[in-house]
Design a protein around this motif. Sequence first.
Motif, PDB file in Angstrom:
ATOM      1  N   TYR A   1       0.624  -1.239  -0.027  1.00 14.57           N
ATOM      2  CA  TYR A   1       0.088  -0.064  -0.012  1.00 14.57           C
ATOM      3  C   TYR A   1       0.893   1.348   0.035  1.00 14.57           C
ATOM      4  N   GLY A   2       2.033   1.073  -0.218  1.00  6.03           N
ATOM      5  CA  GLY A   2       3.125   2.239  -0.074  1.00  6.03           C
ATOM      6  C   GLY A   2       3.732   2.346   1.143  1.00  6.03           C
ATOM      7  N   PRO A   3       4.490   3.734   1.184  1.00 10.37           N
ATOM      8  CA  PRO A   3       5.059   3.800   2.766  1.00 10.37           C
ATOM      9  C   PRO A   3       4.554   4.030   3.885  1.00 10.37           C
ATOM     10  N   ILE A   4       4.952   3.661   5.052  1.00 14.59           N
ATOM     11  CA  ILE A   4       4.092   3.767   6.221  1.00 14.59           C
ATOM     12  C   ILE A   4       5.050   4.054   7.482  1.00 14.59           C
ATOM     13  N   LEU A   5       5.016   5.219   8.210  1.00 14.24           N
ATOM     14  CA  LEU A   5       5.685   5.497   9.416  1.00 14.24           C
ATOM     15  C   LEU A   5       4.884   5.065  10.510  1.00 14.24           C
ATOM     16  N   VAL A   6       5.208   4.438  11.502  1.00 14.45           N
ATOM     17  CA  VAL A   6       4.373   3.820  12.694  1.00 14.45           C
ATOM     18  C   VAL A   6       5.233   4.520  13.994  1.00 14.45           C
ATOM     19  N   ARG A   7       4.883   5.257  14.909  1.00 14.36           N
ATOM     20  CA  ARG A   7       5.407   5.559  16.033  1.00 14.36           C
ATOM     21  C   ARG A   7       4.709   5.599  17.268  1.00 14.36           C
ATOM     22  N   ASN A   8       5.454   5.422  18.532  1.00 13.07           N
ATOM     23  CA  ASN A   8       4.744   5.444  19.616  1.00 13.07           C
ATOM     24  C   ASN A   8       5.211   6.514  20.395  1.00 13.07           C
ATOM     25  N   TYR A   9       4.214   7.602  20.892  1.00 12.39           N
ATOM     26  CA  TYR A   9       4.705   8.720  21.693  1.00 12.39           C
ATOM     27  C   TYR A   9       4.568   8.508  23.036  1.00 12.39           C
ATOM     28  N   ASP A  10       5.653   8.418  24.065  1.00  8.12           N
ATOM     29  CA  ASP A  10       5.604   8.048  25.300  1.00  8.12           C
ATOM     30  C   ASP A  10       5.955   9.164  26.176  1.00  8.12           C
ATOM     31  N   LEU A  11       4.941   9.333  27.043  1.00  7.41           N
ATOM     32  CA  LEU A  11       5.073  10.429  28.232  1.00  7.41           C
ATOM     33  C   LEU A  11       4.003  10.185  29.073  1.00  7.41           C
ATOM     34  N   ALA A  12       3.793  10.986  30.084  1.00  4.14           N
ATOM     35  CA  ALA A  12       2.638  11.062  30.840  1.00  4.14           C
ATOM     36  C   ALA A  12       1.549  11.542  30.127  1.00  4.14           C
ATOM     37  N   PRO A  13       0.327  10.694  30.049  1.00  5.51           N
ATOM     38  CA  PRO A  13      -0.694  10.918  29.223  1.00  5.51           C
ATOM     39  C   PRO A  13      -1.245  12.530  29.659  1.00  5.51           C
ATOM     40  N   GLU A  14      -1.260  12.904  30.780  1.00  7.67           N
ATOM     41  CA  GLU A  14      -1.948  13.941  31.312  1.00  7.67           C
ATOM     42  C   GLU A  14      -0.930  15.129  30.765  1.00  7.67           C
ATOM     43  N   LEU A  15       0.206  15.032  30.511  1.00  3.99           N
ATOM     44  CA  LEU A  15       0.972  16.085  29.960  1.00  3.99           C
ATOM     45  C   LEU A  15       0.989  16.310  28.471  1.00  3.99           C
ATOM     46  N   ASN A  16       0.301  15.427  27.929  1.00  7.17           N
ATOM     47  CA  ASN A  16       0.247  15.444  26.365  1.00  7.17           C
ATOM     48  C   ASN A  16      -0.632  16.454  26.129  1.00  7.17           C
ATOM     49  N   GLU A  17      -0.694  17.260  24.951  1.00 11.52           N
ATOM     50  CA  GLU A  17      -1.649  18.370  24.448  1.00 11.52           C
ATOM     51  C   GLU A  17      -2.906  17.582  23.732  1.00 11.52           C
ATOM     52  N   GLY A  18      -2.727  16.415  23.476  1.00  9.73           N
ATOM     53  CA  GLY A  18      -3.880  15.691  23.019  1.00  9.73           C
ATOM     54  C   GLY A  18      -4.588  16.171  21.786  1.00  9.73           C
ATOM     55  N   THR A  19      -3.786  16.866  20.758  1.00  9.30           N
ATOM     56  CA  THR A  19      -4.554  17.550  19.794  1.00  9.30           C
ATOM     57  C   THR A  19      -3.850  17.232  18.497  1.00  9.30           C
ATOM     58  N   LEU A  20      -4.697  17.032  17.512  1.00  4.78           N
ATOM     59  CA  LEU A  20      -4.306  16.703  16.422  1.00  4.78           C
ATOM     60  C   LEU A  20      -4.548  17.952  15.524  1.00  4.78           C
ATOM     61  N   LEU A  21      -3.764  18.784  14.876  1.00  7.87           N
ATOM     62  CA  LEU A  21      -4.161  19.968  14.351  1.00  7.87           C
ATOM     63  C   LEU A  21      -3.838  19.910  12.889  1.00  7.87           C
ATOM     64  N   ARG A  22      -4.798  20.320  12.110  1.00  3.22           N
ATOM     65  CA  ARG A  22      -4.559  20.594  10.510  1.00  3.22           C
ATOM     66  C   ARG A  22      -4.517  22.148  10.433  1.00  3.22           C
ATOM     67  N   SER A  23      -3.703  22.715   9.772  1.00  2.00           N
ATOM     68  CA  SER A  23      -3.487  24.017   9.423  1.00  2.00           C
ATOM     69  C   SER A  23      -2.956  24.315   8.199  1.00  2.00           C
ATOM     70  N   ARG A  24      -3.147  25.389   7.663  1.00  4.28           N
ATOM     71  CA  ARG A  24      -2.275  26.057   6.530  1.00  4.28           C
ATOM     72  C   ARG A  24      -1.749  27.329   6.705  1.00  4.28           C
ATOM     73  N   TRP A  25      -1.059  27.280   7.521  1.00  2.00           N
ATOM     74  CA  TRP A  25      -0.297  28.638   8.351  1.00  2.00           C
ATOM     75  C   TRP A  25       0.546  29.465   7.504  1.00  2.00           C
ATOM     76  N   ARG A  26       1.119  28.497   6.316  1.00  2.00           N
ATOM     77  CA  ARG A  26       2.044  29.183   5.484  1.00  2.00           C
ATOM     78  C   ARG A  26       1.424  28.743   4.032  1.00  2.00           C
ATOM     79  N   SER A  27       2.051  27.973   3.361  1.00  2.00           N
ATOM     80  CA  SER A  27       1.824  27.759   1.839  1.00  2.00           C
ATOM     81  C   SER A  27       1.328  26.141   1.884  1.00  2.00           C
TER      82      SER A  27
END
Length: 325
Positions: A99-125
Amino acid sequence: MNVGFRSLREQEPGLAWNAVFQAGWPGWRQWFLERGGAQAPSLVDAARAVRRFMPEMEGLWSRLVAAVPSDEDVARFLSFWTPPRYLVHCSQAVLVDDYGPILVRNYDLAPELNEGTLLRSRWRSRDVMGMVDGLSGLADGMNDAGLVVSLTFGGRAVAGRGFGAPMIVRYLLEVCSDTHQAVEALRSVPCHMAYNVTVLDRQGRWETVYLSPDRPAIVSGKAFTTNHQLGVEWPRHGRLSRTVQRAESLEQLLADPTLDGNGLAAAFLTPPLLATSYAQGFGTVYTACYRPAAGAVTLLWPGQAARHWTFQDYGQIEFQVSYPD
């Protein structure tokens, strides 16, 4: 323990950016000042660094500061120039399947410290979507050119003058189109601590670059990384994070010619890649799977519903994730 997550979207810095800032700044401000932010480089120094190393970001930085209630501390923090030290663990790997390339990652931290936000933006181009880290930065993300970028801590105690890694991730996604451009940018932008940055593009080209403030960027040639670079240079951290065990697990996985993206993602949802030291502040907060050819990201948690977004179908939602005590 239940933690809220959400996905937000906007073009220019506005309501979504204000929501990120208002939710995160009180905690980040306390961290910034208690960890030596008052002695951090001045606003003049930060502006010079942005202009020298990330000139494409100077206008965006100014707009982000202007769009929220701000003072000098806010402006210095949002530049992420030589911030106080901080650690995350994390593991990540790339492969190419049918199906093509894939990157998989685990983000490890205290859950309550994570900002918990997926943000989509077009702040530049460029359209950019990724997991917010450090308000203006990203822990991982993808842009509409099909470039994926993700970070892990590099397992060294050294610190110096440079940008925080989340700002470097943001910079790459705002200005680069492919792995070659991203690697060249990583060679030229100083990082204030040891971090490993993996980049993957739509054509399946990938690289992992080891950043440190006291030596040039090292292009490793590896398709995976955990929390060390040339070797374990901080033994206590290496033991606590089990970085070698996780790296060996990834090396064995990627050596299997039948492994596909689904199998790789499943491995990230189980030990040793899945971190469960939540009481010590380092558990897996989320598993992210990026498919650049499809412009898609999926967030996963063991035993809970997966969440999926693409550039063509990006819903703004809020939901809860449960973690063990």
